[in-house]
Design an enzyme around this catalytic site. Structure first.
Site, PDB file in Angstrom:
ATOM      1  N   HIS A 134       9.724   9.785  13.503  1.00  0.00           N
ATOM      2  CA  HIS A 134       8.759   9.172  14.434  1.00  0.00           C
ATOM      3  C   HIS A 134       7.781   8.220  13.578  1.00  0.00           C
ATOM      4  CE1 HIS A 134       8.910  12.766  16.691  1.00  0.00           C
ATOM      5  NE2 HIS A 134       8.104  12.217  17.743  1.00  0.00           N
ATOM      6  N   ASN A 165      10.913  11.874   5.374  1.00  0.00           N
ATOM      7  CA  ASN A 165      10.034  11.981   6.648  1.00  0.00           C
ATOM      8  C   ASN A 165       9.213  13.258   6.362  1.00  0.00           C
ATOM      9  OD1 ASN A 165       9.478  12.275   9.405  1.00  0.00           O
ATOM     10  ND2 ASN A 165      11.101  13.662   9.919  1.00  0.00           N
ATOM     11  N   ASP A 257      -0.676  -7.390   0.783  1.00  0.00           N
ATOM     12  CA  ASP A 257       0.242  -8.522   0.546  1.00  0.00           C
ATOM     13  C   ASP A 257       1.436  -8.541  -0.012  1.00  0.00           C
ATOM     14  OD1 ASP A 257      -2.203 -10.247   0.817  1.00  0.00           O
ATOM     15  OD2 ASP A 257      -2.770 -10.340  -1.374  1.00  0.00           O
ATOM     16  N   GLU A 260       3.328  -7.824   3.109  1.00  0.00           N
ATOM     17  CA  GLU A 260       3.532  -8.982   3.840  1.00  0.00           C
ATOM     18  C   GLU A 260       4.608  -9.988   3.264  1.00  0.00           C
ATOM     19  OE1 GLU A 260      -0.227 -11.205   4.265  1.00  0.00           O
ATOM     20  OE2 GLU A 260      -0.636  -9.657   5.970  1.00  0.00           O
ATOM     21  N   ASP A 266       2.481 -10.821   9.284  1.00  0.00           N
ATOM     22  CA  ASP A 266       0.989 -11.144   8.982  1.00  0.00           C
ATOM     23  C   ASP A 266       0.300 -10.064   9.407  1.00  0.00           C
ATOM     24  OD1 ASP A 266      -1.634 -11.742   8.242  1.00  0.00           O
ATOM     25  OD2 ASP A 266      -1.827 -13.407   9.640  1.00  0.00           O
ATOM     26  N   PHE A 267      -0.199  -9.049   8.628  1.00  0.00           N
ATOM     27  CA  PHE A 267      -0.745  -7.857   9.197  1.00  0.00           C
ATOM     28  C   PHE A 267      -2.305  -8.087   9.080  1.00  0.00           C
ATOM     29  CE2 PHE A 267       2.794  -5.884   6.703  1.00  0.00           C
ATOM     30  CZ  PHE A 267       3.442  -5.254   7.734  1.00  0.00           C
ATOM     31  N   GLN A 276      -9.315 -10.779   5.270  1.00  0.00           N
ATOM     32  CA  GLN A 276      -7.846 -10.153   5.070  1.00  0.00           C
ATOM     33  C   GLN A 276      -7.446 -10.623   3.415  1.00  0.00           C
ATOM     34  OE1 GLN A 276      -4.692 -11.481   7.625  1.00  0.00           O
ATOM     35  NE2 GLN A 276      -5.974 -12.423   9.035  1.00  0.00           N
ATOM     36  N   GLU A 280      -6.339  -7.194   1.533  1.00  0.00           N
ATOM     37  CA  GLU A 280      -4.914  -7.267   1.367  1.00  0.00           C
ATOM     38  C   GLU A 280      -4.306  -7.350   0.098  1.00  0.00           C
ATOM     39  OE1 GLU A 280      -3.222 -10.014   4.216  1.00  0.00           O
ATOM     40  OE2 GLU A 280      -3.922  -8.743   5.964  1.00  0.00           O
TER      41      GLU A 280
HETATM   42 MN    MN Z   1       8.244  12.260  10.926  1.00  0.00          MN
HETATM   43 MN    MN Z   2      -2.704 -10.498   6.877  1.00  0.00          MN
END
Ligand code: MN
Ligand code: MN
Length: 286
Positions: A134, A165, A257, A260, A266-267, A276, A280
């Site tokens: 997930h 996981n 960074d 990214e 670009d978060f 940011q 970042e």
């Molecule tokens: Mn999981």
């Molecule tokens: Mn960003």
């Protein structure tokens, strides 16, 4: 003294301009956060509060960065129709999402995909050695059965090794819910990077690593404009391999960074640029 009269006139004009300017500023129309026309239609989606990191749109032609962000789904994703996995999944997590319903465990095809697209089946993962991993976790969506079941759509799933996981990745998922139970609100985005192979005849892409970015807000219903230079951001990048059971998520912390650079995304793009830049570049130390 014509010259000083003109000077007086100029000063008076300037003063009037300043006063008018202040009045206009105070009466400026207020655009509610989240309804700014940054992107086309389904953008008033709470799970995208911090921004859409890629060029995802709900245009069928954009098949490898296809936005699924209808409000009936308790998360938003960008689906990749070549890789047959999500590029990323994004979700809000606060106490309102948590309850006591059991894990539905009903992994299934996502029949909402555009006509003609392959719908990954749960059985496609059989015998692969990889977990149906997930992105938005089942345990983050336990307030009612329908909400929980929505996390089992295969468009929210990527192949993860059991050690990734069930150990490292799960550790940060549990820590997230612990933070929420202390009153925090989280904005989380997760996905896979790179490719180390594929599963089955449909060539479901196996990411080389799985990454996650978590923005930790102090209280529910926070906005991107509430993020400050002091806001905690947790980012990790975990290799999608076996043999990492003795590690924890803390061992895999990176800066936003760095993620990214790695992903080209670009978060936190709805957060003011200057903030940011500040948040970042840091690596979480808590
Ligand atoms: Mn999981
Ligand atoms: Mn960003």
């Amino acid at each position: 003294m014509l010259k000083s009269r003109w000077q007086l006139f100029a000063i008076a004009a300037l003063l009037i301009a300043v006063v008018v300017g202040i009045i206009l500023f105070l009466n400026r129309p207020q655009t509610p956060i989240g309804t700014q026309p940054l992107l086309p239609s389904p953008v008033t989606n709470v799970h995208l509060t911090m921004g859409i990191p890629s060029e995802a749109t709900s245009n069928v032609a954009n098949a490898d960065d296809f936005l699924i962000a209808d409000n009936s789904r308790p998360y938003a994703i960008s689906y990749n129709n070549s890789k047959h996995i999500p590029n990323w999944s994004s979700w809000q997590l606060n106490k309102t999402w948590l309850g006591t319903v059991p894990r539905a465990n009903d992994f299934r095809q996502d029949t909402t995909l555009p006509k003609g697209w392959y719908q990954v089946k749960s059985s496609d993962y059989n015998g692969s050695g990889y977990d149906r991993g997930h992105m938005t976790p089942s345990a983050d969506r336990t307030r009612d059965a329908q909400t929980n079941s929505a996390t089992f759509l295969m468009t929210n799933i990527v192949p993860q090794t059991p050690d990734n996981n069930r150990d490292v990745w799960e550790g940060l998922e549990s820590e997230s819910r612990r933070l929420v139970n202390t009153g925090k609100e989280l904005y989380i985005i997760a996905g896979g990077a790179g490719e180390k192979g594929t599963i089955g005849t449909q060539k479901i892409s196996i990411p080389a690593s799985t990454w996650k970015v978590i923005v930790v807000m102090d209280k529910p219903n926070s906005k991107a404009s509430d993020v400050t230079e002091k806001t905690r951001v947790i980012a990790i990048d975990v290799p999608n391999i076996q043999g990492i059971k003795d590690k924890t998520w803390r061992d895999y912390r990176v800066s936003v960074d760095a993620l990214e650079q790695q992903t080209g995304y670009d978060f936190l793009s709805n957060v003011p640029e200057v903030i940011q830049t500040a948040i970042e570049s840091k690596i979480d130390q808590s």
